[in-house]
Design a protein around this motif. Structure first.
Motif: not given
Length: 472
Positions: A388-398, A400-407, A412-418, A451-452
């Protein structure tokens, strides 16, 4: 299954031509609607012959029934749910789940304990009623026991011609629990093995109650219980949940324990406890905490979040034929899928109850359960919320590789490290990924994959257009 229906209100109906019973040395197990290698059948006939090890088989079936009607957390009266039985040709597997959803039990009656004819392979529910349980409790000695699984001509006729119908609540957590258990245990390794006599001493020495999770560490010929995890240890959350093993100890030849890799400071994890009996195995899988069922573990969410896995699962499902061992390498070769996609598809099949996992043989096995695969996503609220979040376009990529999710009105900030991922939401703070990804992490991964895929399609279209361009 043909005679079993699951309503949206989570009620399960079992319909039998007559009750199961034990009379004059014949154990007749009545079957409900089932799926077989030749298609759905109202009352499949799987096996007729002899159980060469009557006493341990009777005790094992009783133990399985005890698990199915027990709430280990906050005990209260509950409806009994009939075991699921699968005939895989060289063995008969019987499965049940505790009413609280935190204990999975399975009795595997193997080829050395069976002497008879396999009429069909497949899965069904079998009737286990009060009088049958009383009769099983009286089975002893070394005499063989005749067994009929669904054979109309051999079934015990205590109610001649009567149709027996049971309708019991069947919580959705059973479906989610069956799905989670096979995914979780597929990652386990053998951590310890003790002989029968040492298993008896160990199990009888366990405390009846323990508020915190204990840990079993191999120590010479036995296991030693500690209060802290260490490398090689197996978690024992709620030792009272092993009590159905106690009546089986007089038959035990060995006990094996399985679990994931742990280290100093690890939190509670699931574990598998297996008793080797003459010609059979009795297996209990325990959730990480006494108060915690398997349905919320989230281990399947990553694999079933892809549209690709659903299509691959349909392909692999058509290749299965109730094998006692499902080999991913062989399936990958037969299907033309890669090994990674094959394993993800097996997980998808597990979420609909179509495969389980046997830690003793480190292999999947094929079985069918009376659940609609289309209900799986609806039974995983985190996955539903993530989509539902994806369908609402609530995900935004920054950048520096992070992602911000409006919820829920916040970010909410999602970080990837490997391979490591973190989120700033309360769920992640509480569980640190130990109970699967939160909805925000799932949403980011789904959005990134979409996206990929779009980028790949665009590249493919560009390359195709370029290949058609006239030479200059």
């Amino acid at each position: 299954m043909a005679s079993s229906t699951v309503a949206a209100g989570a009620a399960q109906s079992y319909t039998y031509t007559r009750p199961s019973g034990l009379d004059a040395g014949l154990l007749g197990l009545s079957t409900s609607g089932g799926t077989t290698s030749s298609g759905p059948k109202a009352h499949p006939h799987f096996f007729s012959g002899v159980l060469t090890q009557a006493a341990p088989a009777a005790a094992g079936l009783l133990a399985l029934a005890d698990v199915a009607q027990t709430r280990y957390f906050q005990p209260r009266p509950t409806s009994f749910r009939d075991p699921v039985v699968t005939c895989n040709g060289d063995r008969i597997r019987m499965e049940s789940f505790s009413a609280c959803g935190g204990v999975y039990a399975r009795l595997d009656v193997l080829e050395p304990a069976l002497d008879g004819d396999v009429h069909e392979r497949g899965t069904t529910n079998v009737d286990v009623n009060g009088p049958l349980r009383e009769a099983l409790a009286r089975v002893g000695g070394s005499d063989p026991l005749h067994l009929a699984v669904g054979a109309e001509e051999l079934a015990v006729t205590t109610m001649d011609g009567a149709v027996v119908e049971k309708k019991v609540p069947l919580p959705d957590r059973w479906l989610r629990g069956f799905a989670e258990v096979q995914v979780i245990t597929a990652r386990f390794d053998l951590r310890g093995e003790v002989k029968g006599a040492d298993a008896v001493r160990f199990l009888r020495s366990l405390p009846k109650r323990a508020r915190e999770a204990l840990w079993a560490v191999p120590a010479g010929r036995t296991l030693r219980v500690t209060s802290s995890p260490a490398p090689g240890a197996v978690c024992l959350a709620g030792p009272d949940r092993l009590r159905t093993m106690l009546p089986l100890l007089r038959f035990a030849r060995a006990m094996r324990v399985y679990g994931p890799s742990v280290a100093d400071g690890s939190g509670p994890v699931s574990s598998v406890w297996e008793l080797e009996l003459p010609g059979m195995r009795y297996v209990l899988t325990l959730s990480p905490q006494h108060s915690r069922g398997f349905s919320g573990e989230g281990a399947v969410l990553e694999d079933i979040s892809t549209d690709e896995a659903a299509g691959d699962a349909d392909l692999l499902g058509a290749l299965l034929s109730f094998e006692p061992r499902v080999e991913p390498d062989l399936l990958a070769e037969r299907s033309g899928l890669g090994l990674a996609r094959t394993k993800a598809a097996l997980t998808q099949l597990g979420t609909s109850g179509r495969v389980g996992f046997d830690t003793a043989e480190a292999a999947f096995f094929h079985r069918e359960l009376p659940y609609d695969p289309a209900r799986v996503a609806a039974l995983n609220p985190r996955l539903r919320s993530a989509r539902a979040l994806v369908e609402d376009d609530a995900v935004r990529f920054t950048a520096d590789g992070r992602a911000i999710v409006l919820s829920n009105g916040g970010e909410r900030e999602v970080r990837f490290d490997g391979d490591r991922v973190t989120c700033t939401c309360p769920w992640w703070f509480d569980h640190r990924g130990e109970r699967g990804p939160c909805k925000h992490v799932l949403a980011v991964r789904i959005a990134r994959r979409d996206t990929e895929q779009r980028a790949g399609q665009t590249t493919g279209q560009t390359d195709e257009a370029g290949s058609r361009a006239p030479a200059t």
